[in-house]
Design a protein around this motif. Structure first.
Motif, PDB file in Angstrom:
ATOM      1  N   LYS A  31       0.885  -1.248  -0.108  1.00  0.00           N
ATOM      2  CA  LYS A  31      -0.095  -0.152  -0.019  1.00  0.00           C
ATOM      3  C   LYS A  31       0.584   1.383   0.141  1.00  0.00           C
ATOM      4  CE  LYS A  31      -3.789  -2.373   2.662  1.00  0.00           C
ATOM      5  NZ  LYS A  31      -3.141  -3.516   3.200  1.00  0.00           N
ATOM      6  N   LEU A  32       0.249   2.211  -0.615  1.00  0.00           N
ATOM      7  CA  LEU A  32       1.326   3.585  -0.489  1.00  0.00           C
ATOM      8  C   LEU A  32       1.520   3.897   0.992  1.00  0.00           C
ATOM      9  CD1 LEU A  32      -0.897   5.762  -3.228  1.00  0.00           C
ATOM     10  CD2 LEU A  32       1.341   4.536  -3.425  1.00  0.00           C
ATOM     11  N   GLY A  33       2.940   4.323   1.157  1.00  0.00           N
ATOM     12  CA  GLY A  33       3.279   4.723   2.243  1.00  0.00           C
ATOM     13  C   GLY A  33       3.753   3.549   3.509  1.00  0.00           C
ATOM     14  N   VAL A  34       3.733   2.462   2.703  1.00  0.00           N
ATOM     15  CA  VAL A  34       4.227   1.321   3.635  1.00  0.00           C
ATOM     16  C   VAL A  34       5.403   0.957   3.453  1.00  0.00           C
ATOM     17  CG1 VAL A  34       3.878  -1.172   3.982  1.00  0.00           C
ATOM     18  CG2 VAL A  34       1.937   0.056   3.802  1.00  0.00           C
ATOM     19  N   LEU A  35       6.323   0.741   4.537  1.00  0.00           N
ATOM     20  CA  LEU A  35       7.646   0.345   4.486  1.00  0.00           C
ATOM     21  C   LEU A  35       7.760  -1.253   3.930  1.00  0.00           C
ATOM     22  CD1 LEU A  35      10.595   1.518   5.330  1.00  0.00           C
ATOM     23  CD2 LEU A  35      10.479   0.690   7.449  1.00  0.00           C
ATOM     24  N   VAL A  36       8.704  -1.482   3.086  1.00  0.00           N
ATOM     25  CA  VAL A  36       8.767  -2.807   2.722  1.00  0.00           C
ATOM     26  C   VAL A  36      10.364  -3.348   2.473  1.00  0.00           C
ATOM     27  CG1 VAL A  36       6.447  -2.863   1.526  1.00  0.00           C
ATOM     28  CG2 VAL A  36       8.320  -2.282   0.282  1.00  0.00           C
ATOM     29  N   ARG A  37      10.333  -4.264   2.383  1.00  0.00           N
ATOM     30  CA  ARG A  37      11.625  -4.994   2.048  1.00  0.00           C
ATOM     31  C   ARG A  37      11.386  -5.923   0.763  1.00  0.00           C
ATOM     32  NH1 ARG A  37      14.683 -10.032   3.254  1.00  0.00           N
ATOM     33  NH2 ARG A  37      12.843 -10.612   4.448  1.00  0.00           N
ATOM     34  N   VAL A  38      12.184  -5.625  -0.268  1.00  0.00           N
ATOM     35  CA  VAL A  38      11.878  -6.485  -1.456  1.00  0.00           C
ATOM     36  C   VAL A  38      13.239  -7.193  -1.677  1.00  0.00           C
ATOM     37  CG1 VAL A  38       9.819  -5.207  -2.184  1.00  0.00           C
ATOM     38  CG2 VAL A  38      12.276  -4.435  -2.836  1.00  0.00           C
ATOM     39  N   ARG A  39      13.169  -8.461  -2.170  1.00  0.00           N
ATOM     40  CA  ARG A  39      14.248  -9.063  -2.787  1.00  0.00           C
ATOM     41  C   ARG A  39      13.765  -9.670  -4.125  1.00  0.00           C
ATOM     42  NH1 ARG A  39      16.321 -13.516   1.429  1.00  0.00           N
ATOM     43  NH2 ARG A  39      18.281 -13.175   0.261  1.00  0.00           N
ATOM     44  N   GLY A  40      14.765  -9.783  -5.160  1.00  0.00           N
ATOM     45  CA  GLY A  40      14.420 -10.334  -6.090  1.00  0.00           C
ATOM     46  C   GLY A  40      15.331 -10.272  -7.233  1.00  0.00           C
ATOM     47  N   ARG A  41      14.982 -10.697  -8.423  1.00  0.00           N
ATOM     48  CA  ARG A  41      15.965 -10.862  -9.509  1.00  0.00           C
ATOM     49  C   ARG A  41      16.039  -9.311 -10.346  1.00  0.00           C
ATOM     50  NH1 ARG A  41      15.728 -15.393 -13.765  1.00  0.00           N
ATOM     51  NH2 ARG A  41      17.635 -16.072 -12.661  1.00  0.00           N
ATOM     52  N   ILE A  42      17.168  -8.963 -10.629  1.00  0.00           N
ATOM     53  CA  ILE A  42      17.441  -7.689 -11.524  1.00  0.00           C
ATOM     54  C   ILE A  42      17.159  -7.952 -12.802  1.00  0.00           C
ATOM     55  CG2 ILE A  42      18.841  -5.652 -11.842  1.00  0.00           C
ATOM     56  CD1 ILE A  42      20.434  -6.801  -9.261  1.00  0.00           C
ATOM     57  N   THR A  43      15.968  -7.297 -13.462  1.00  0.00           N
ATOM     58  CA  THR A  43      15.832  -7.509 -14.927  1.00  0.00           C
ATOM     59  C   THR A  43      16.090  -6.104 -15.689  1.00  0.00           C
ATOM     60  OG1 THR A  43      13.643  -7.350 -14.556  1.00  0.00           O
ATOM     61  CG2 THR A  43      14.518  -9.606 -14.226  1.00  0.00           C
ATOM     62  N   ALA A  44      15.814  -6.270 -17.149  1.00  0.00           N
ATOM     63  CA  ALA A  44      15.580  -5.070 -17.677  1.00  0.00           C
ATOM     64  C   ALA A  44      14.417  -5.178 -18.652  1.00  0.00           C
ATOM     65  CB  ALA A  44      16.721  -4.976 -18.923  1.00  0.00           C
ATOM     66  N   TYR A  45      13.863  -3.901 -18.674  1.00  0.00           N
ATOM     67  CA  TYR A  45      12.420  -3.844 -19.582  1.00  0.00           C
ATOM     68  C   TYR A  45      12.318  -2.502 -20.188  1.00  0.00           C
ATOM     69  CZ  TYR A  45       7.443  -4.182 -20.896  1.00  0.00           C
ATOM     70  OH  TYR A  45       6.344  -4.106 -21.362  1.00  0.00           O
ATOM     71  N   ARG A  46      12.355  -2.698 -21.383  1.00  0.00           N
ATOM     72  CA  ARG A  46      12.072  -1.288 -22.054  1.00  0.00           C
ATOM     73  C   ARG A  46      13.406  -0.391 -21.707  1.00  0.00           C
ATOM     74  NH1 ARG A  46       5.823  -0.124 -22.361  1.00  0.00           N
ATOM     75  NH2 ARG A  46       5.158  -1.992 -23.406  1.00  0.00           N
ATOM     76  N   GLY A  47      14.385  -0.932 -21.713  1.00  0.00           N
ATOM     77  CA  GLY A  47      15.664  -0.254 -21.363  1.00  0.00           C
ATOM     78  C   GLY A  47      15.881   0.162 -19.790  1.00  0.00           C
TER      79      GLY A  47
END
Length: 144
Positions: free
Chosen positions: A109-125
């Motif tokens: 949700k907007l304003g929520v503090l999150v920790r994200v983990r994942g693969r780094i990818t490219a899309y449209r440069g």
């Protein structure tokens, strides 16, 4: 050039993620690779506040995480039940993965503090993070 960190979720600031250099991949399974100061990276972890959110039900959740040094575009896929990639897997496992992704999407949700983990990818440069683990963080409570 060392590949020690290639399959590790490296903790990076948004500024660092946004300044990665796209390079030829050292792995045949990954067509695109990124590097930071000559070190190849494929996965990252960051922490920040959700500043934008766009949900396409049963397809994806696109959102942005701001850590104060920049904004990282992220995508959480929600198409597990219709994706040909998952059609070869056990249906019960796919349902579990889909349910987890739907739950995670509901927590962004907007304003929520999150920790994200994942693969780094490219899309449209642009570089993106394909989110695999998303953890909303509970702000600390102070007792006075």
């Amino acid at each position: 050039m060392s590949n020690q960190l290639y399959n590790t979720h490296v903790k990076l600031l948004a500024f660092d993620l946004l300044s990665l250099t796209q390079t030829p991949s050292p792995s045949s399974s990954d067509p695109i690779s990124f590097s930071r100061r000559g070190t190849p990276l494929s996965r990252a972890e960051t922490l920040g506040t959700v500043t934008s959110r766009e949900l396409k039900p049963h397809k994806f959740l696109k959102f942005t995480v701001d850590d104060g040094t920049g904004c990282v575009p992220c995508v959480l896929w929600l198409n597990h039940l219709s994706s040909p990639y998952f059609s070869r897997r056990n249906p019960a496992d796919v349902r579990l993965i889909a349910d987890l992704a739907e739950y995670q999407a509901s927590e962004v949700k907007l304003g929520v503090l999150v920790r994200v983990r994942g693969r780094i990818t490219a899309y449209r440069g642009r570089s993106w993070k394909q989110v695999q683990i998303l953890s909303p963080l509970i702000p600390p409570m102070f007792w006075g």
